[in-house]
Enzyme design. Structure first.
Site, short mmCIF file in Angstrom:
data_model
loop_
_atom_site.label_atom_id
_atom_site.label_comp_id
_atom_site.label_asym_id
_atom_site.label_seq_id
_atom_site.Cartn_x
_atom_site.Cartn_y
_atom_site.Cartn_z
N SER A 431 58.75 -28.74 -18.19
CA SER A 431 58.64 -28.87 -19.64
C SER A 431 59.95 -28.66 -20.38
O SER A 431 60.09 -29.12 -21.50
CB SER A 431 57.56 -27.92 -20.17
OG SER A 431 57.79 -26.62 -19.69
N HIS A 459 53.01 -32.72 -19.19
CA HIS A 459 53.96 -33.71 -19.73
C HIS A 459 54.00 -34.97 -18.88
O HIS A 459 54.89 -35.80 -19.05
CB HIS A 459 55.36 -33.11 -19.81
CG HIS A 459 55.44 -31.94 -20.73
ND1 HIS A 459 55.49 -32.06 -22.10
CD2 HIS A 459 55.42 -30.61 -20.47
CE1 HIS A 459 55.54 -30.86 -22.65
NE2 HIS A 459 55.49 -29.96 -21.68
N LYS A 490 48.87 -33.06 -25.52
CA LYS A 490 50.16 -33.75 -25.64
C LYS A 490 49.94 -35.25 -25.82
O LYS A 490 49.52 -35.66 -26.89
CB LYS A 490 51.04 -33.34 -24.47
CG LYS A 490 51.49 -31.89 -24.72
CD LYS A 490 52.03 -31.12 -23.58
CE LYS A 490 52.28 -29.69 -24.07
NZ LYS A 490 52.48 -28.74 -23.00
C1 LIG Z 1 52.07 -27.34 -22.96
C2 LIG Z 1 51.93 -26.96 -21.56
C3 LIG Z 1 50.83 -26.20 -21.13
C4 LIG Z 1 49.84 -25.63 -22.08
O1 LIG Z 1 49.02 -26.57 -22.65
P1 LIG Z 1 48.35 -26.28 -24.07
O2 LIG Z 1 47.25 -27.25 -24.14
O3 LIG Z 1 49.40 -26.48 -25.09
O4 LIG Z 1 47.87 -24.87 -24.04
C5 LIG Z 1 50.71 -25.94 -19.79
N1 LIG Z 1 51.63 -26.36 -18.90
C6 LIG Z 1 52.71 -27.06 -19.30
C7 LIG Z 1 53.70 -27.51 -18.28
C8 LIG Z 1 52.91 -27.35 -20.63
O5 LIG Z 1 54.00 -27.99 -21.03
#
Ligand SMILES: *Cc1c(COP(=O)(O)O)cnc(C)c1O
Length: 642
Positions: A431, A459, A490
């Site tokens: 990320s 992602h 996302k």
């Molecule tokens: C954003 C993210 C999460 C968490 O997801 P949310 O739905 O925002 O709680 C978990 N793992 C990774 C790699 C992320 O980038």
């Protein structure tokens, strides 16, 4: 069970005077008597004040129903800079109890220095109430309640003994407070205690080396009850429960002070976090306080947050199902929409089944803590997302962190740990760096060493792979890892997390993942939006191509400007290094109409602060090119400064 009160008094003759050496008392079971008698004798014979030549050890049997149990007073600490400071704290404490003449009481306190026992003082009239004013009152027959198997501690614990005494004293009829200072010249900590406020340690109540010590019990009540109060203090056998063993374990008077200091430290280190408020939907262009900005930091990769069909689906779900789900999935919160989305997700990830969580964070917490049992080992990439790290911490497994995407290191660590069961877990797209996990090799190692494999596709979903199906499609693999985790928040334009895997895995998680079980399920609007986003992605995979082309265009422009960047996903780290400078550059960019967040410790390593650009399918090439030029210019300007 019969208990025994044991009291020890030790003294010695010196220049024809009887000098007190040490005293202690305990309430004990029969089998503890021998050991404790020996410990108290040793204390009397090897005391810093000298060797006792007279030791009185008295042991009396007590029926269990003669014993009263009370709880220890809660402890706080006042850090006094000077003895005067400490005395003032006591006055304030007494004022809080509605005692008007605190100063006069502190004056009386000096008259207790010569007394063996405590002064019993009417808190309002200052009348002395103890029958023998020369000797004073002694509170006796008390101990900390304990399990009969404890060790006889031969080193005296001042702190515990004081709490036991204060707890007994302030439970006496009509006693409203006690003030105490030890006559030990090296022990300058005193205390004031009250049933309503608790036990407050005063870290400096006299000067070091001062032999003064005294004790006052403050009484407020009818004087005909004084004998009952004295009888309680001198005769009632009391065991005090939950006596803390050290003052550090207790809360301090100003519990907020460390928090304040922590925040000030963060501010100095440029690590203090604040938020910007956005007044528009999360599109390529947003507004903050009326200023138009190009959004270059959003995870809304496909731009579906503001897409007409996705919004309509959410609205229609609210119309049909209302705004909330009303319970956890296992009680009342399992709607048709949850099951339908799970089916859709499982098919999208080519797995037997799926399970929804309320966020990606909760998905990782729930999945990893459910799978990480006592005898297993979790192998986790050092750059994994915080939610994976927290899931590992919550599990009972042994955690082994391997070097970022370093398969040789991973294998070496697996070999040396030689686990009988375990899990390899990694971000699919990292990320903060935008690079992609070596999934083929991870799966090979998992198979070779009989471990489970898990990918976090937060992602990756909607971003990598020809049609946005994620890391398995990206590598063109026939098989997929045991667990594909992802988020709806996302590219899928909603909120929520999920796990995809075998039916067995999903059944297991449904029964054991605590973040799934103990939280109200996702609301209808979120579910419908995510499901529609999946449908749009399936119907129009060209949006993934647009995203990829946009990302290439942005990187190319930066590289032409001499800013070296690369990515395999839609995340582009622009490394700055220093936290302060990264913040500065982000602020300058903001003024120039570009919303780009600076990522700092603890999200990334100290000294590796960066701007983290995230590209959307809905950006225009001309916007991206212009932004890349501006970013390059400001970085050069700010780096030149230094
Ligand atoms: C954003 C993210 C999460 C968490 O997801 P949310 O739905 O925002 O709680 C978990 N793992 C990774 C790699 C992320 O980038």
């Amino acid at each position: 069970m019969v208990l025994y009160s044991m009291k020890m008094r030790a003294s010695r003759q010196e220049n024809g005077q009887n000098q007190h050496i040490s005293g202690a008392e305990k309430i004990l079971a029969e089998k503890e008597l021998g050991e404790n008698a020996a410990a108290l004798l040793s204390r009397a014979l090897h005391h810093a004040k000298g060797r006792a030549d007279f030791i009185n050890l008295k042991i009396e049997a007590t029926e269990p129903d003669e014993i009263t149990y009370i709880d220890a007073l809660p402890v706080s600490t006042f850090h006094a800079a000077t003895p005067e400071d400490g005395q003032q704290a006591i006055c304030k404490f007494l004022n809080k109890l509605g005692i008007q003449n605190a100063a006069a009481i502190m004056h009386e306190f000096k008259n207790t220095y010569a007394m063996r026992g405590a002064m019993l003082l009417d808190a309002d009239t200052l009348e002395r109430l103890e029958p023998d004013q020369e000797r004073g009152l002694r509170a006796t027959y008390m101990d900390a309640a304990h399990t009969p198997n404890r060790q006889a501690d031969d080193c005296k614990n001042h702190f515990q003994e004081a709490i036991v005494l204060a707890s007994k004293v302030v439970h006496a009829p009509h006693i409203i407070a006690e003030i105490c200072m030890s006559d030990d010249p090296d022990y300058v900590t005193g205390y004031v205690a009250a049933p309503s406020i608790g036990y407050m340690r005063i870290t400096r109540l006299k000067a070091m080396g001062c032999p003064d010590g005294g004790r006052i019990f403050l009484y407020r009540g009818p004087h005909e009850d004084v004998p009952a109060c004295i009888s309680y203090l001198e005769n009632k056998k009391v065991l005090v429960r939950n006596v803390p063993s050290t003052p550090q374990a207790a809360w301090t008077a100003d519990s907020w002070e460390p928090l304040k200091k922590n925040l000030e430290q963060r501010q100095r280190a440029k690590l203090y976090r604040k938020m910007k408020t956005i007044d528009t939907p999360q599109c390529a262009h947003i507004a903050v306080k009326g200023q138009d900005l190009l959004m270059l930091a959003s995870n809304n990769y496909l731009g579906l947050i503001d897409e007409a069909r996705v919004k309509a689906a959410a609205i229609s779900a609210v119309t049909s199902y209302g705004t909330g789900s009303g319970g956890s999935r296992l009680t009342t919160g399992n709607l048709f929409l949850h099951e339908s989305l799970e089916t859709h997700l499982a098919a999208f990830k080519k797995k037997q089944a799926a399970l929804l969580f309320n966020t990606g964070y909760m998905a990782n917490l729930g999945i990893i803590s459910a799978l990480g049992t006592k005898h297993s080992v979790i192998f986790s990439d050092e750059l994994n997302h915080a939610s994976i790290i927290d899931g590992c911490r919550l599990s009972q497994a042994r955690i082994i962190v391997y070097r970022h995407n370093d398969m040789a290191d991973l294998e070496a660590r697996i070999r040396s740990a030689a686990p009988s069961s375990g899990l390899i877990v990694s971000d699919a797209v990292f990320s903060m760096d935008g690079d992609i996990a070596n999934l083929p090799q991870i799966m090979k190692l998992a198979k070779k060493y009989h471990l489970l494999s898990m990918m976090d596709e937060a992602h990756a979903t909607g971003v990598i792979g020809r049609t946005g199906h994620g890391i398995v499609e990206y590598y063109g693999l026939e098989e997929s890892p045991d667990i594909l985790m992802g988020t709806l928040s996302k590219a899928l334009a909603s909120e929520g997390g999920f796990a995809c895997g075998s039916q067995l895995l999903i059944n297991y998680l449904r029964n054991t993942a605590r973040s799934f079980i103990f939280s109200t399920s996702l609301a209808p609007a979120s579910l419908a939006a995510a499901e529609m986003a999946l449908s749009v992605l399936a119907a129009e995979p060209e949006c993934v191509v647009r995203l990829r082309n946009n990302t290439r265009c942005f990187c190319r422009t930066l590289n032409e400007e001499g800013i070296s960047v690369k990515t395999d996903s839609a995340i582009i780290p622009i490394l700055i290094g220093d936290e302060g400078r990264a913040m500065d550059i982000a602020q300058r960019l903001f003024e120039e109409g570009i919303f780009l967040t600076a990522i700092r410790y603890p999200t990334v390593k100290k000294g590796s602060a960066r701007l983290r650009a995230a590209i959307m399918a809905t950006h225009t090439e001309s916007d991206l090119i212009a932004a890349a030029h501006k970013i390059a210019a400001i970085i050069k300007e700010r780096t030149g400064d230094k």
